[in-house]
Enzyme design. Structure first.
Site, PDB file in Angstrom:
ATOM      1  N   ASP A 173      41.296  19.513  45.679  1.00 44.56           N
ATOM      2  CA  ASP A 173      40.493  18.281  45.723  1.00 44.56           C
ATOM      3  C   ASP A 173      41.330  17.102  46.243  1.00 44.56           C
ATOM      4  O   ASP A 173      42.436  16.857  45.764  1.00 44.56           O
ATOM      5  CB  ASP A 173      39.961  17.973  44.321  1.00 44.56           C
ATOM      6  CG  ASP A 173      38.913  16.887  44.337  1.00 44.56           C
ATOM      7  OD1 ASP A 173      38.202  16.740  45.358  1.00 44.56           O
ATOM      8  OD2 ASP A 173      38.788  16.170  43.320  1.00 44.56           O
ATOM      9  N   HIS A 174      40.786  16.412  47.223  1.00 44.32           N
ATOM     10  CA  HIS A 174      41.460  15.263  47.849  1.00 44.32           C
ATOM     11  C   HIS A 174      42.812  15.647  48.455  1.00 44.32           C
ATOM     12  O   HIS A 174      43.749  14.855  48.433  1.00 44.32           O
ATOM     13  CB  HIS A 174      41.582  14.090  46.863  1.00 44.32           C
ATOM     14  CG  HIS A 174      40.278  13.394  46.639  1.00 44.32           C
ATOM     15  ND1 HIS A 174      39.279  13.928  45.854  1.00 44.32           N
ATOM     16  CD2 HIS A 174      39.792  12.238  47.116  1.00 44.32           C
ATOM     17  CE1 HIS A 174      38.245  13.124  45.855  1.00 44.32           C
ATOM     18  NE2 HIS A 174      38.519  12.084  46.623  1.00 44.32           N
ATOM     19  N   HIS A 227      40.744  18.961  56.661  1.00 39.70           N
ATOM     20  CA  HIS A 227      41.385  20.087  57.337  1.00 39.70           C
ATOM     21  C   HIS A 227      41.348  19.881  58.840  1.00 39.70           C
ATOM     22  O   HIS A 227      40.650  19.020  59.366  1.00 39.70           O
ATOM     23  CB  HIS A 227      40.732  21.437  56.950  1.00 39.70           C
ATOM     24  CG  HIS A 227      39.362  21.676  57.490  1.00 39.70           C
ATOM     25  ND1 HIS A 227      38.756  22.908  57.440  1.00 39.70           N
ATOM     26  CD2 HIS A 227      38.477  20.861  58.100  1.00 39.70           C
ATOM     27  CE1 HIS A 227      37.557  22.849  57.985  1.00 39.70           C
ATOM     28  NE2 HIS A 227      37.363  21.613  58.396  1.00 39.70           N
ATOM     29  N   HIS A 273      35.447  17.293  54.505  1.00 41.67           N
ATOM     30  CA  HIS A 273      34.172  17.835  54.042  1.00 41.67           C
ATOM     31  C   HIS A 273      34.030  17.590  52.546  1.00 41.67           C
ATOM     32  O   HIS A 273      35.025  17.599  51.810  1.00 41.67           O
ATOM     33  CB  HIS A 273      34.095  19.348  54.269  1.00 41.67           C
ATOM     34  CG  HIS A 273      34.073  19.743  55.711  1.00 41.67           C
ATOM     35  ND1 HIS A 273      33.001  19.506  56.535  1.00 41.67           N
ATOM     36  CD2 HIS A 273      35.019  20.345  56.481  1.00 41.67           C
ATOM     37  CE1 HIS A 273      33.270  19.971  57.750  1.00 41.67           C
ATOM     38  NE2 HIS A 273      34.490  20.475  57.748  1.00 41.67           N
ATOM     39  N   CYS A 323      36.930  20.107  66.029  1.00 40.60           N
ATOM     40  CA  CYS A 323      37.609  20.442  64.769  1.00 40.60           C
ATOM     41  C   CYS A 323      39.116  20.634  64.962  1.00 40.60           C
ATOM     42  O   CYS A 323      39.844  20.798  63.985  1.00 40.60           O
ATOM     43  CB  CYS A 323      37.000  21.689  64.149  1.00 40.60           C
ATOM     44  SG  CYS A 323      35.243  21.504  63.837  1.00 40.60           S
ATOM     45  N   HIS A 379      39.652  16.237  59.811  1.00 38.69           N
ATOM     46  CA  HIS A 379      38.377  15.654  59.367  1.00 38.69           C
ATOM     47  C   HIS A 379      38.102  16.200  57.970  1.00 38.69           C
ATOM     48  O   HIS A 379      38.769  17.139  57.518  1.00 38.69           O
ATOM     49  CB  HIS A 379      37.236  16.004  60.325  1.00 38.69           C
ATOM     50  CG  HIS A 379      36.989  17.469  60.446  1.00 38.69           C
ATOM     51  ND1 HIS A 379      37.734  18.286  61.263  1.00 38.69           N
ATOM     52  CD2 HIS A 379      36.099  18.279  59.818  1.00 38.69           C
ATOM     53  CE1 HIS A 379      37.300  19.524  61.153  1.00 38.69           C
ATOM     54  NE2 HIS A 379      36.317  19.562  60.267  1.00 38.69           N
ATOM     55  N   GLU A 419      30.463  24.410  53.455  1.00 40.01           N
ATOM     56  CA  GLU A 419      31.348  23.456  54.132  1.00 40.01           C
ATOM     57  C   GLU A 419      30.560  22.232  54.585  1.00 40.01           C
ATOM     58  O   GLU A 419      31.058  21.106  54.537  1.00 40.01           O
ATOM     59  CB  GLU A 419      32.010  24.130  55.321  1.00 40.01           C
ATOM     60  CG  GLU A 419      33.168  23.351  55.882  1.00 40.01           C
ATOM     61  CD  GLU A 419      33.819  24.096  57.019  1.00 40.01           C
ATOM     62  OE1 GLU A 419      34.997  24.428  56.902  1.00 40.01           O
ATOM     63  OE2 GLU A 419      33.131  24.360  58.029  1.00 40.01           O
TER      64      GLU A 419
HETATM   65  N1  LIG Z   1      33.418  30.450  61.696  1.00 36.27           N
HETATM   66  C1  LIG Z   1      33.621  29.144  61.424  1.00 36.27           C
HETATM   67  N2  LIG Z   1      33.361  28.233  62.372  1.00 36.27           N
HETATM   68  C2  LIG Z   1      33.560  26.934  62.115  1.00 36.27           C
HETATM   69  C3  LIG Z   1      33.995  26.512  60.848  1.00 36.27           C
HETATM   70  C4  LIG Z   1      34.269  27.504  59.871  1.00 36.27           C
HETATM   71  O1  LIG Z   1      34.687  27.205  58.735  1.00 36.27           O
HETATM   72  N3  LIG Z   1      34.053  28.792  60.187  1.00 36.27           N
HETATM   73  N4  LIG Z   1      34.131  25.191  60.598  1.00 36.27           N
HETATM   74  C5  LIG Z   1      33.869  24.262  61.504  1.00 36.27           C
HETATM   75  C6  LIG Z   1      33.997  22.813  61.141  1.00 36.27           C
HETATM   76  O2  LIG Z   1      35.013  22.659  60.189  1.00 36.27           O
HETATM   77  C7  LIG Z   1      32.692  22.236  60.581  1.00 36.27           C
HETATM   78  O3  LIG Z   1      32.352  22.853  59.385  1.00 36.27           O
HETATM   79  C8  LIG Z   1      31.550  22.428  61.508  1.00 36.27           C
HETATM   80  O4  LIG Z   1      31.103  21.238  61.941  1.00 36.27           O
HETATM   81  P1  LIG Z   1      29.736  21.165  62.711  1.00 36.27           P
HETATM   82  O5  LIG Z   1      29.632  22.208  63.739  1.00 36.27           O
HETATM   83  O6  LIG Z   1      29.617  19.770  63.142  1.00 36.27           O
HETATM   84  O7  LIG Z   1      28.715  21.543  61.570  1.00 36.27           O
HETATM   85  P2  LIG Z   1      27.606  20.638  60.915  1.00 36.27           P
HETATM   86  O8  LIG Z   1      26.843  21.460  59.912  1.00 36.27           O
HETATM   87  O9  LIG Z   1      28.215  19.384  60.388  1.00 36.27           O
HETATM   88  O10 LIG Z   1      26.753  20.306  62.170  1.00 36.27           O
HETATM   89  P3  LIG Z   1      25.197  20.121  62.336  1.00 36.27           P
HETATM   90  O11 LIG Z   1      25.111  19.530  63.690  1.00 36.27           O
HETATM   91  O12 LIG Z   1      24.743  19.218  61.240  1.00 36.27           O
HETATM   92  O13 LIG Z   1      24.590  21.477  62.242  1.00 36.27           O
HETATM   93  C9  LIG Z   1      33.462  24.618  62.858  1.00 36.27           C
HETATM   94  N5  LIG Z   1      33.316  26.024  63.073  1.00 36.27           N
HETATM   95 ZN   LIG Z   2      35.606  21.101  59.169  1.00 32.26          ZN
END
Ligand SMILES: Nc1nc2c(c(=O)[nH]1)N=C([C@H](O)[C@H](O)COP(=O)(O)OP(=O)(O)OP(=O)(O)O)CN2
Ligand SMILES: [Zn+2]
Length: 136
Positions: free
Chosen positions: A79-80, A14, A41, A33, A39, A123
């Protein structure tokens, strides 16, 4: 009341981007993002129903039926896939975890006939959203 949960996994790509925001605002809000290449998940989806176990079967719902419903109505469609472009029922939806659980609820609730209790979408290892349906 018993709560019964089926967990499934799927992988999808996404990009977080809002048509209501300027390019600068998008990058300010979504940062990495908003990358145009998107990227991916490895999502974990948990679907919970609730009810009293049927005395003759011992089941709230047959987990094999739950698996089929979740796969047919959600997983097979995402999926995918690239969630911004490939899924007709996600058209116009910003594919955050929050928006995805709402859309998944809309697709699953009719099939569970009032027994759907909660949907949780993980996620990342640290980020997840849960939804229990619209306020009555
Ligand atoms: N309110 C939301 N904020 C964010 C979402 C979401 O779905 N709702 N999604 C994202 C990104 O897609 C991603 O999930 C976040 O990446 P990241 O911040 O790197 O999270 P990680 O858990 O991988 O990071 P850590 O550093 O391991 O905690 C962003 N915001
Ligand atoms: Zn993401």
């Amino acid at each position: 009341m018993v709560y019964l949960t089926r967990r499934v996994t799927f992988s999808a790509a996404h990009r977080l981007w809002s048509e209501y925001l300027s390019e600068d605002e998008n990058y300010n809000v979504y940062d990495k993002c908003a990358n145009p290449h998107g990227h991916g998940h490895n999502y974990i989806l948990e679907v919970t129903v609730r009810g009293e176990p049927e005395p003759t079967t011992g089941m709230v719902l047959n987990l094999t039926d739950m698996k089929r419903i979740i796969n047919e109505r959600v997983v097979d469609g995402v999926d995918h896939k690239h969630l911004n472009y490939d899924v007709a029922w996600l058209e116009g939806v910003i594919p955050t975890a929050e928006m995805l659980v709402i859309k998944f609820w809309e697709r699953l609730a009719p099939a569970f006939e009032g027994r759907l209790y909660e949907i949780t979408l993980h996620e990342t290892e640290n980020n997840y959203a849960s939804y229990r349906g619209p306020e009555a």
